[in-house]
Design a protein around this motif. Structure first.
Motif, mmCIF file in Angstrom:
data_model
loop_
_atom_site.group_PDB
_atom_site.id
_atom_site.type_symbol
_atom_site.label_atom_id
_atom_site.label_comp_id
_atom_site.label_asym_id
_atom_site.label_seq_id
_atom_site.Cartn_x
_atom_site.Cartn_y
_atom_site.Cartn_z
ATOM 1 N N GLY A 151 -15.940 -2.066 -8.403
ATOM 2 C CA GLY A 151 -17.339 -1.684 -8.286
ATOM 3 C C GLY A 151 -17.660 -0.269 -8.717
ATOM 4 N N LEU A 152 -16.892 0.281 -9.652
ATOM 5 C CA LEU A 152 -17.101 1.663 -10.072
ATOM 6 C C LEU A 152 -18.136 1.764 -11.189
ATOM 7 C CD1 LEU A 152 -13.411 2.981 -10.145
ATOM 8 C CD2 LEU A 152 -15.091 3.177 -8.290
ATOM 9 N N THR A 173 -17.189 6.363 -9.787
ATOM 10 C CA THR A 173 -17.341 6.241 -8.345
ATOM 11 C C THR A 173 -18.164 5.005 -8.003
ATOM 12 O OG1 THR A 173 -18.074 7.410 -6.341
ATOM 13 C CG2 THR A 173 -19.423 7.658 -8.313
ATOM 14 N N ASP A 174 -18.058 4.565 -6.741
ATOM 15 C CA ASP A 174 -18.867 3.428 -6.322
ATOM 16 C C ASP A 174 -20.262 3.903 -5.923
ATOM 17 O OD1 ASP A 174 -18.568 4.562 -3.797
ATOM 18 O OD2 ASP A 174 -17.150 3.047 -3.091
ATOM 19 N N SER A 175 -21.119 2.963 -5.560
ATOM 20 C CA SER A 175 -22.510 3.295 -5.276
ATOM 21 C C SER A 175 -22.678 4.151 -4.026
ATOM 22 C CB SER A 175 -23.337 2.017 -5.133
ATOM 23 O OG SER A 175 -22.826 1.200 -4.088
#
Length: 431
Positions: A151-152, A173-175
């Motif tokens: 999920g990056l 980075t993720d959310s």
């Protein structure tokens, strides 16, 4: 010592009108003696997240770009002659939503959009285009986004021109901004006015890379090592790493230079002077969200235990931290939370100047604010360059955001460690 300019932006959290949401940008004049003078109010009416980037235009004149950030929406960019000062143009670069770096390569500028991991080409001529985007863009492909953790999203962290090539640093980075993947360094093939494509890349750098600097045939990257927290305990993966750029990046090894075994802080910024001395900013946030750390001068990164302490800090408020060496004036510009300290690199027992968010004396000597200004946070800082003769230009400015101008990167590539350009090299640099 040539007169040089730096520019800063500040903003504040004042909630009551008429001040809420009105940021400003100003200039700092370094006259080469033991003083620095601030000139606030260059551009007002910005929001709470202003950005400044110094560059040179097609005629090699010093220029300053000032803008601000609104999520998902490109904002006007105010282009200034910082010496006069005069507003030259106000373009909107529709593909740049969050300006993080602006560098010049050949006859074009290249803007980095953090939000979309995108590079956008700009025509640096003030006429007839008015600093307009050319339509040439590059967006990092999904195939280069790490799959671990899942999920990056890619973000553009820094651009630099080294040895006539454009390099980009990307983070993932993720959310929730909680989990990071390995950072990526990319070298680009650029044909001005036509295309931007990938030459080679290496995705083995530590998580949440913050800055890059070059020394000889190597690039150094400082990385936080993960999400920033306020536990007072640094990320175990925070480190300074290096890679050879003499050949293809994908076959080169990424080597640790500084790790937690050297200093128990997170590494935030790095730059080099002509003698090869490294200036390293390191620090970790405590539970009060104050950065605790040091700014060091390290002559030999292979033996970091032998170093000089330029500055220490533990209870200083403010979130913007940056420390970069500028060779035009042999200074170290240290954005220290909510103040800017300017050090002479040859003697840093005490700062040559300390500029604060205050109104202080004629010409605002020592103060960054004009009468009536109520700002309480510094948001950005960029080094623009030296006025007057350029024959002894030796400097550069960086990734977020003090020392990576393409002109000086090119100068270092020409001089290969010598402190000054010859007249022939100066002509070659200008071409």
């Amino acid at each position: 010592m040539a007169t040089s300019y730096a520019a800063y932006s500040v903003y504040y959290y004042e909630s009551d009108p008429p001040y809420a949401g009105h940021g400003m940008a100003g200039r700092i004049l370094d006259a080469g003696a033991s003083f620095v003078v601030a000139y606030p109010g260059l551009q007002s009416g910005l929001n709470g997240d202003p950005k400044v980037e110094g560059f040179t235009d097609a005629g090699n004149a010093l220029r300053l770009a000032v803008t601000d950030y609104v999520t998902g929406s490109a904002q006007p960019v105010y282009i200034y002659d910082p010496v006069t000062p005069a507003n030259l143009a106000t373009p909107t670069w529709t593909n740049v939503q969050n300006l993080y770096t602006l560098v010049r390569l050949g006859n074009y500028l290249y803007a980095l959009d953090f939000d979309n991991a995108r590079i956008v080409e700009i025509n640096p001529a003030s006429t007839p285009t008015g600093y307009a985007a050319t339509g040439v863009t590059f967006t990092l492909p999904g195939s280069l986004v790490p799959t671990t953790p899942s999920g990056l999203t890619a973000h553009g962290q820094a651009l630099a021109v080294i040895g006539g090539k454009l390099y980009g640093l990307f983070t993932f980075t993720d959310s929730a901004w909680a989990n990071y993947g390995k950072s990526l360094l990319v070298r680009f093939d650029v044909t001005g006015g036509s295309s931007i494509s990938i030459d080679s890349s290496n995705g083995n750098f530590a998580e949440n890379a913050f800055s890059l600097a070059d020394k000889g045939s190597e690039v150094y990257v400082a990385a936080i090592g993960g999400a920033q927290g306020s536990s007072g305990t640094p990320n175990a993966n925070s480190r300074v790493q290096k890679i050879s750029i003499a050949g293809a990046l994908n076959t080169a090894s990424v080597t640790d230079v500084l790790t937690q075994s050297d200093f128990a802080y997170e590494y935030r910024d790095i730059s080099f002077d002509a003698g090869g001395n490294a200036y390293v900013l390191m620090g970790t946030y405590n539970s009060s969200w104050n950065l605790v750390g040091q700014l060091l001068k390290i002559a030999n990164l292979a033996t970091p235990g032998t170093h000089a302490v330029i500055d220490t800090f533990s209870t200083t408020p403010g979130y913007f931290w940056s420390a970069q060496y500028t060779a035009d004036n042999n200074r170290i510009w240290f954005a220290r939370g909510n103040a800017i300290r300017v050090y002479d690199a040859s003697s840093f027992t005490t700062p040559a100047a300390t500029l604060t968010l205050s109104v202080n004396g004629p010409g605002n000597l020592g103060g960054l604010l004009g009468s009536g200004d109520l700002y309480d946070n510094i948001n950005d800082l960029t080094y623009i360059g030296a006025t007057g003769t350029r024959a002894s230009l030796r400097g550069y400015r960086s990734p977020l955001q003090v020392s990576n101008t393409p002109r000086a990167h090119a100068a270092r590539a020409l001089t290969r460690g010598r402190p000054e350009l010859t007249e022939d090299e100066l002509e070659q640099l200008d071409d």
